[in-house]
Scaffold this motif. Structure first.
Motif, PDB file in Angstrom:
ATOM      1  N   ALA A   1     -12.559 -10.040 -56.615  1.00  0.00           N
ATOM      2  CA  ALA A   1     -13.807 -10.091 -55.858  1.00  0.00           C
ATOM      3  C   ALA A   1     -14.183 -11.531 -55.523  1.00  0.00           C
ATOM      4  CB  ALA A   1     -14.927  -9.422 -56.660  1.00  0.00           C
TER       5      ALA A   1
ATOM      6  N   ALA B   1     -17.456  -4.545 -55.083  1.00  0.00           N
ATOM      7  CA  ALA B   1     -17.054  -5.633 -55.971  1.00  0.00           C
ATOM      8  C   ALA B   1     -17.058  -5.195 -57.429  1.00  0.00           C
ATOM      9  CB  ALA B   1     -17.990  -6.827 -55.786  1.00  0.00           C
TER      10      ALA B   1
ATOM     11  N   THR C   1     -21.128 -11.829 -59.608  1.00  0.00           N
ATOM     12  CA  THR C   1     -19.692 -11.667 -59.800  1.00  0.00           C
ATOM     13  C   THR C   1     -19.149 -12.722 -60.750  1.00  0.00           C
ATOM     14  OG1 THR C   1     -19.559 -10.823 -57.530  1.00  0.00           O
ATOM     15  CG2 THR C   1     -17.499 -11.393 -58.599  1.00  0.00           C
TER      16      THR C   1
ATOM     17  N   TYR D   1     -13.011  -8.811 -61.295  1.00  0.00           N
ATOM     18  CA  TYR D   1     -13.928  -9.855 -60.819  1.00  0.00           C
ATOM     19  C   TYR D   1     -13.187 -11.014 -60.167  1.00  0.00           C
ATOM     20  CZ  TYR D   1     -13.022 -13.334 -64.486  1.00  0.00           C
ATOM     21  OH  TYR D   1     -12.457 -14.282 -65.281  1.00  0.00           O
TER      22      TYR D   1
END
Length: 324
Positions: free
Chosen positions: A199, A191, A240, A196
């Motif tokens: 992810a 990730a 994340t 981001y």
């Protein structure tokens, strides 16, 4: 020159590992000691204490570690949460047989050491940081808090499995902890190396699919696996969310975690009622899955509206600012 640079790099890595160990060890000791104390007061208070401790862990651990690891904080944050929750479950099973005082004192000491180091690092970074922001802090904060709140709300519908596993369920084996650590380490490593938004798109699709799948009667025997699987998704989702645009610095370090678990408690309040166990079961799980898929769509859809900055491009380049 090269040996000196290598030595500085080793010292930097050692410092990061020191902070991670202090925060993780302190949080784990406090969680275990707190649950031992709560179990002595009875089951209702223990359930409340478990929610409060998980709330603090989800809100504070990601922010503290994100200050040190910045853009590579997914694996440290997720692994710290895995160990903290495992320590909390172990403390709940130990009950009156555990020694809560040494754990609490040791946890406070480790957290104090980590806070002193973080404070020193923050003061040193503040002296060398150029204080020029291109976008309002509240806007970056809302972009994180809204998905975190929705994700937490969907996580709360699995509270029946999580509470049972935490307060009186089967023991969490070393193998289960090792599998969780391996999963968050591999997934977090991947990730951190993609955007981001991509992810989060994958995470929200997986979360939504899992919740929707639990409404099928054919998958009922696998319901016990849902809670640990969803916990791994939670541990990966929080860091994340904090990656976007260095949002841990703009919106306040603990806000995404706090919003996430506040939503989780709201979902748990519905999931653990008689309605949630009865006719509301399918509604709750399908709505939870839809919330995650809606979050995934929000991150997948292209952004047609661009944020206008009050500074011209030439002025920004002249000032030496960067675009995150």
């Amino acid at each position: 020159m090269m040996p000196r640079e290598r030595r500085l790099a080793v010292m930097h890595v050692a410092r990061l590992l020191y902070v991670w160990a202090a925060i993780t060890g302190g949080a784990s000791a406090l969680a275990a000691g707190g649950m031992i104390t709560a179990m002595q007061a009875g089951a209702p208070f223990a359930a409340f204490a478990a929610s409060a401790l998980a709330l603090l862990a989800m809100a504070l651990i990601p922010g503290a570690l994100a200050r040190c690891f910045v853009t590579r904080a997914t694996v440290p944050v997720a692994s710290a949460l895995v160990l903290t929750m495992a320590a909390m479950a172990e403390g709940a099973r130990a009950g009156a047989a555990g020694a809560e005082t040494p754990l609490i004192l040791g946890g406070v000491a480790l957290i104090a050491v980590a806070c002193l180091h973080l404070r020193h690092t923050r003061e040193r970074a503040a002296r060398s940081t150029h204080r020029h922001a291109a976008t309002p802090a509240w806007r970056n904060g809302m972009l994180l808090i809204a998905p975190a709140l929705l994700a937490g709300l969907s996580s709360g519908v699995l509270a029946r499995f999580q509470f049972f596993a935490l307060c009186g369920g089967t023991a969490i084996s070393v193998t289960q902890v090792a599998i969780s650590l391996a999963a968050v380490s591999l997934a977090g490593w991947l990730a951190d190396r993609v955007d981001y938004q991509r992810a989060l798109l994958v995470l929200f699709v997986l979360r939504g699919s899992l919740l929707a799948a639990l409404t099928f009667d054919s998958l009922a025997p696998w319901a016990a696996v849902a809670a640990p699987a969803f916990a791994v998704f939670d541990y990966l989702t929080l860091p994340t969310l904090m990656r976007g645009g260095r949002a841990s610095r703009a919106s306040g370090a603990g806000c995404p975690g706090l919003a996430h678990h506040a939503g989780m408690l709201a979902g748990a309040a519905l999931a653990t009622t008689s309605w949630g166990f009865g006719q509301g079961f399918y509604v709750l799980f399908l709505v939870g899955g839809a919330l995650n898929l809606a979050c995934a769509y929000a991150f997948a859809a292209p952004r047609r509206i661009r944020t206008h900055t009050p500074y011209s491009a030439s002025a920004a380049l002249a000032a030496g600012s960067t675009i995150d």
